[in-house]
Design a protein around this motif. Sequence first.
Motif, PDB file in Angstrom:
ATOM      1  N   GLY A   9       0.816  -1.199   0.000  1.00  9.83           N
ATOM      2  CA  GLY A   9       0.000   0.000   0.000  1.00  9.83           C
ATOM      3  C   GLY A   9       0.857   1.259   0.000  1.00  9.83           C
ATOM      4  O   GLY A   9       2.085   1.193   0.061  1.00  9.83           O
ATOM      5  N   GLY A  10       0.195   2.390  -0.085  1.00  9.16           N
ATOM      6  CA  GLY A  10       0.917   3.657  -0.077  1.00  9.16           C
ATOM      7  C   GLY A  10       0.008   4.801  -0.434  1.00  9.16           C
ATOM      8  O   GLY A  10      -1.222   4.641  -0.491  1.00  9.16           O
ATOM      9  N   VAL A  11       0.623   5.937  -0.670  1.00  5.84           N
ATOM     10  CA  VAL A  11      -0.100   7.138  -1.072  1.00  5.84           C
ATOM     11  C   VAL A  11       0.190   7.381  -2.552  1.00  5.84           C
ATOM     12  O   VAL A  11       1.351   7.403  -2.966  1.00  5.84           O
ATOM     13  CB  VAL A  11       0.336   8.362  -0.242  1.00  5.84           C
ATOM     14  CG1 VAL A  11      -0.436   9.596  -0.687  1.00  5.84           C
ATOM     15  CG2 VAL A  11       0.119   8.099   1.247  1.00  5.84           C
ATOM     16  N   VAL A  12      -0.853   7.546  -3.315  1.00  3.18           N
ATOM     17  CA  VAL A  12      -0.697   7.713  -4.760  1.00  3.18           C
ATOM     18  C   VAL A  12      -1.735   8.719  -5.250  1.00  3.18           C
ATOM     19  O   VAL A  12      -2.817   8.841  -4.659  1.00  3.18           O
ATOM     20  CB  VAL A  12      -0.834   6.349  -5.472  1.00  3.18           C
ATOM     21  CG1 VAL A  12      -2.229   5.772  -5.275  1.00  3.18           C
ATOM     22  CG2 VAL A  12      -0.486   6.450  -6.938  1.00  3.18           C
ATOM     23  N   GLN A  13      -1.412   9.410  -6.308  1.00  5.91           N
ATOM     24  CA  GLN A  13      -2.378  10.331  -6.895  1.00  5.91           C
ATOM     25  C   GLN A  13      -3.400   9.571  -7.739  1.00  5.91           C
ATOM     26  O   GLN A  13      -3.118   8.475  -8.236  1.00  5.91           O
ATOM     27  CB  GLN A  13      -1.656  11.358  -7.767  1.00  5.91           C
ATOM     28  CG  GLN A  13      -0.879  12.405  -6.979  1.00  5.91           C
ATOM     29  CD  GLN A  13      -0.365  13.516  -7.864  1.00  5.91           C
ATOM     30  OE1 GLN A  13      -0.027  13.293  -9.018  1.00  5.91           O
ATOM     31  NE2 GLN A  13      -0.286  14.711  -7.308  1.00  5.91           N
ATOM     32  N   ALA A  14      -4.559  10.149  -7.868  1.00  7.33           N
ATOM     33  CA  ALA A  14      -5.583   9.551  -8.711  1.00  7.33           C
ATOM     34  C   ALA A  14      -5.009   9.299 -10.106  1.00  7.33           C
ATOM     35  O   ALA A  14      -4.294  10.145 -10.655  1.00  7.33           O
ATOM     36  CB  ALA A  14      -6.794  10.472  -8.789  1.00  7.33           C
TER      37      ALA A  14
END
Length: 122
Positions: A9-14
């Motif tokens: 998982g992680g943080v990603v832009q749309a």
Amino acid sequence: QVQLEESGGGVVQAGGSLRLTCVISGSDFDPNEFDINVMGWFRQAPGKERELVAAITRVGTTRYEDSAKGRFTISRTNANNTLYLQMNRLKVDDTGVYYCNFGPVGVPSPYWGQGTQVTVSA
């Protein structure tokens, strides 16, 4: 002891992509004793109940919830009890904690891992 360990998982832009991995292991886990014909990925969005996102049988038959169709691909490696979820064209609504599990659809096992957080920003 049965362990389910999710990662990726992680943080990603749309519009971005992530690949989740789940490994099932443990001293009490014997794939010949547990019903792992069906393995699945679940998502728990903030303030919502956990829901099935995608599932796959041992022979590769898949099913997806409507919003995942055409964007997510579930796969597995039976030899090492590993499950994957390739997520493309991510949307803000895909945000949540993702868990894996095994068992018939609608009747997952009582074993749950810590999950892996997916955050999609606009």
